[in-house]
Design an enzyme around this catalytic site. Sequence first.
Site, PDB file in Angstrom:
ATOM      1  N   HIS A  89       1.348  -1.084   0.187  1.00  0.00           N
ATOM      2  CA  HIS A  89      -0.223  -0.050   0.236  1.00  0.00           C
ATOM      3  C   HIS A  89       1.451   1.504  -0.189  1.00  0.00           C
ATOM      4  CE1 HIS A  89      -2.991   3.146   0.305  1.00  0.00           C
ATOM      5  NE2 HIS A  89      -2.780   3.457   2.251  1.00  0.00           N
ATOM      6  N   LYS A  98      -0.252  11.390   0.334  1.00  0.00           N
ATOM      7  CA  LYS A  98       0.445  10.077  -0.353  1.00  0.00           C
ATOM      8  C   LYS A  98       0.065  10.575  -2.166  1.00  0.00           C
ATOM      9  CE  LYS A  98      -0.145   6.555   1.294  1.00  0.00           C
ATOM     10  NZ  LYS A  98      -0.895   6.640   2.149  1.00  0.00           N
ATOM     11  N   ASP A 148      -1.867   4.046  -4.794  1.00  0.00           N
ATOM     12  CA  ASP A 148      -2.510   3.314  -3.928  1.00  0.00           C
ATOM     13  C   ASP A 148      -2.115   2.257  -3.619  1.00  0.00           C
ATOM     14  OD1 ASP A 148      -5.049   2.527  -1.940  1.00  0.00           O
ATOM     15  OD2 ASP A 148      -5.399   1.610  -3.523  1.00  0.00           O
ATOM     16  N   ARG A 201      18.370  15.021  11.967  1.00  0.00           N
ATOM     17  CA  ARG A 201      18.514  16.496  11.584  1.00  0.00           C
ATOM     18  C   ARG A 201      19.559  15.866  11.003  1.00  0.00           C
ATOM     19  NH1 ARG A 201      17.009  20.469  16.045  1.00  0.00           N
ATOM     20  NH2 ARG A 201      17.117  21.239  14.264  1.00  0.00           N
TER      21      ARG A 201
END
Length: 309
Positions: A140, A161, A179, A245
């Site tokens: 998915h 998405k 999808d 980071r």
Amino acid sequence: MQYAVLLGDIVETFGLEELYMPEGGEDIPVYRADLNRPGLALAGFTDYFDNKRMLLISRSEMAYLSTMASEVRRERVEAMFVRKPPGVLLARGVVPVPELMELALQHEMPVLRSFRSSTVLTSQVFEYLSVMLAPRELVHGVLMEVYGWGVLMVGQSGIGKSETAVELIKRGHRLVADDAVEIKRLPTGMLQGTAPETIRHFIEIRGIGVLNVRNLFGMSAVKLHENVLLVAQLELWDEHKVYDRLGMEDQYYEILGVKVPSMTVPVRPGRNLSTIIEVAAMNARMKMMGYNSAEELDVRVLRAINHWE
């Protein structure tokens, strides 16, 4: 799960000539990608004969058969046919000996012919079957080609998405699947993603509905398949979670036993996800070429510290 390719699909894909095709022969399953050149079998040794592979006979094998007496030819060919391989593939347009065709009709063995050389035919058929028979998994997510780099976006439904994919399409990148992404593990270890045929080129945007990207944005906005080289895991921003980071730690996302470089992208209002995905794809390509921005910064910081000590 073991996958198979029907013999009729192979005939259609390579434009093979059907010298003999028994009733229902188009539905014979082929489970192996490599072809069997029956040198030892023609010499009478069939202990390790692999009946899952198609037989490939070219000029050398046919010339060898022609040197035998008719009874011996019949015996050697029948020893292979009784083991029921999926079919016989003749290369270079060779003309089969009469006994081969007689036994093919007797054992209902498909006989197909191509005018390609045995080397070319073996390579092309193996490449085609390797992809078609590869282990696969339905994931998915959304698969995009971004700067020539296959990026798979995964995350819970409604995370953004598809909306990010539309923005990337508007920027000139290409949609592979939305999808549901069908991913295959190729013999090289590479993961190749595509869309199930039913939903190919379609994308769903909440509030708008289903869109045909090919018709809306043109053929240049879609691609049939792409290698999965980077996974972007989209998740809602968690203020209590510590996010990377610097990019010093390598992250991986496992699909079909293959570890793919990945990154976690926290989602919250104000973040431009499409820009982040673009930069991530460019950065991943730079890492593949041997340059790592985080490592360079680390070297500079250490050099500065040593300078002041």
